[in-house]
Design an enzyme around this catalytic site. Structure first.
Site, PDB file in Angstrom:
ATOM      1  N   LYS A  53       0.665  -0.993   0.038  1.00 54.20           N
ATOM      2  CA  LYS A  53       0.187  -0.046   0.043  1.00 54.20           C
ATOM      3  C   LYS A  53       0.980   1.251  -0.039  1.00 54.20           C
ATOM      4  O   LYS A  53       1.757   1.417   0.604  1.00 54.20           O
ATOM      5  CB  LYS A  53      -0.970   0.081   1.101  1.00 54.20           C
ATOM      6  CG  LYS A  53      -1.891   1.015   1.415  1.00 54.20           C
ATOM      7  CD  LYS A  53      -3.223   0.564   1.676  1.00 54.20           C
ATOM      8  CE  LYS A  53      -4.161   1.728   1.990  1.00 54.20           C
ATOM      9  NZ  LYS A  53      -4.561   1.943   0.569  1.00 54.20           N
ATOM     10  N   VAL A  58       6.545   0.807   5.695  1.00 57.46           N
ATOM     11  CA  VAL A  58       7.803   0.137   5.030  1.00 57.46           C
ATOM     12  C   VAL A  58       7.376   0.190   3.433  1.00 57.46           C
ATOM     13  O   VAL A  58       8.743   0.241   2.844  1.00 57.46           O
ATOM     14  CB  VAL A  58       7.522  -1.736   5.474  1.00 57.46           C
ATOM     15  CG1 VAL A  58       8.418  -2.403   4.637  1.00 57.46           C
ATOM     16  CG2 VAL A  58       7.490  -1.877   7.002  1.00 57.46           C
ATOM     17  N   CYS A  59       6.391   0.310   3.139  1.00 55.46           N
ATOM     18  CA  CYS A  59       6.329   0.758   1.710  1.00 55.46           C
ATOM     19  C   CYS A  59       6.908   1.692   1.221  1.00 55.46           C
ATOM     20  O   CYS A  59       7.176   1.996   0.067  1.00 55.46           O
ATOM     21  CB  CYS A  59       4.786   0.542   1.162  1.00 55.46           C
ATOM     22  SG  CYS A  59       3.834  -1.017   1.305  1.00 55.46           S
ATOM     23  N   THR A  60       6.895   2.981   2.170  1.00 50.92           N
ATOM     24  CA  THR A  60       7.408   4.003   1.914  1.00 50.92           C
ATOM     25  C   THR A  60       8.626   4.228   1.871  1.00 50.92           C
ATOM     26  O   THR A  60       9.882   4.526   0.869  1.00 50.92           O
ATOM     27  CB  THR A  60       7.002   5.284   2.765  1.00 50.92           C
ATOM     28  OG1 THR A  60       5.521   5.268   2.659  1.00 50.92           O
ATOM     29  CG2 THR A  60       7.616   6.554   2.197  1.00 50.92           C
ATOM     30  N   ALA A  63      10.047   2.185  -1.488  1.00 51.74           N
ATOM     31  CA  ALA A  63       9.849   3.224  -2.556  1.00 51.74           C
ATOM     32  C   ALA A  63      10.993   4.162  -2.491  1.00 51.74           C
ATOM     33  O   ALA A  63      11.669   4.471  -3.628  1.00 51.74           O
ATOM     34  CB  ALA A  63       8.564   3.846  -2.859  1.00 51.74           C
TER      35      ALA A  63
END
Length: 163
Positions: A53, A58-60, A63
């Protein structure tokens, strides 16, 4: 025991693995344009990473780690592609907010995620990265829900071996 391992992000039965050709797919990118993977196969290696998401911790980190190493990916001629079920507007906002220089694809029905067989961890979509040679063959895969930045180091190491 096998069910327990699968819950923690281990391979599912249908998961694409090293040596497999990736399926052909097309999805909308963060600009609302259709991206068709068949247009880049045969031209350059790909780093395709599935993540849960936009704008989550963690996704940020993952990325931004891809962003911070983007010049290294360019040295290898690799195209970086992030895929999640977030919509085009969410991807556009995420890419703008974090100055992401690579393609984010919207897979709202998880159709491409299912084509790749990306496993879930409980109800959370999995975090798996595939390094694909220019012929569309997976040369490395990495599956880790918690260590987003390691997806980048694993990808770069695999690309270095392709040289």
């Amino acid at each position: 025991m096998a069910a327990f391992l699968q819950l923690w992000g281990c391979k599912s039965e249908g998961q694409i693995k090293t040596g497999d050709k990736i399926p052909v797919f097309s999805l909308q990118d963060q600009d609302g344009k259709t991206f068709d993977v068949s247009t880049v196969l045969g031209k350059q290696p790909l780093v395709i990473y599935f993540y849960p998401k936009d704008e989550t911790s963690v996704c940020t980190k993952e990325a931004c780690s891809f962003r911070d190493s983007y010049q290294d990916f360019q040295k290898y001629g690799a195209l970086v592609i992030g895929i999640s079920s977030d919509n085009v507007a969410s991807h556009r906002s995420f890419a703008t907010h974090h100055n992401l220089p690579f393609t984010l694809l919207s897979d709202p029905k998880n159709e491409v995620r299912k084509l790749f067989g990306v496993p879930k961890t409980f109800v959370i979509p999995g975090r798996v990265t595939y390094i694909v040679d220019k012929n569309g063959v997976v040369v490395h895969e990495f599956n880790s829900m918690r260590d987003g930045e390691k997806h980048v180091t694993e990808s770069l190491a695999a690309l270095q071996k392709l040289k």
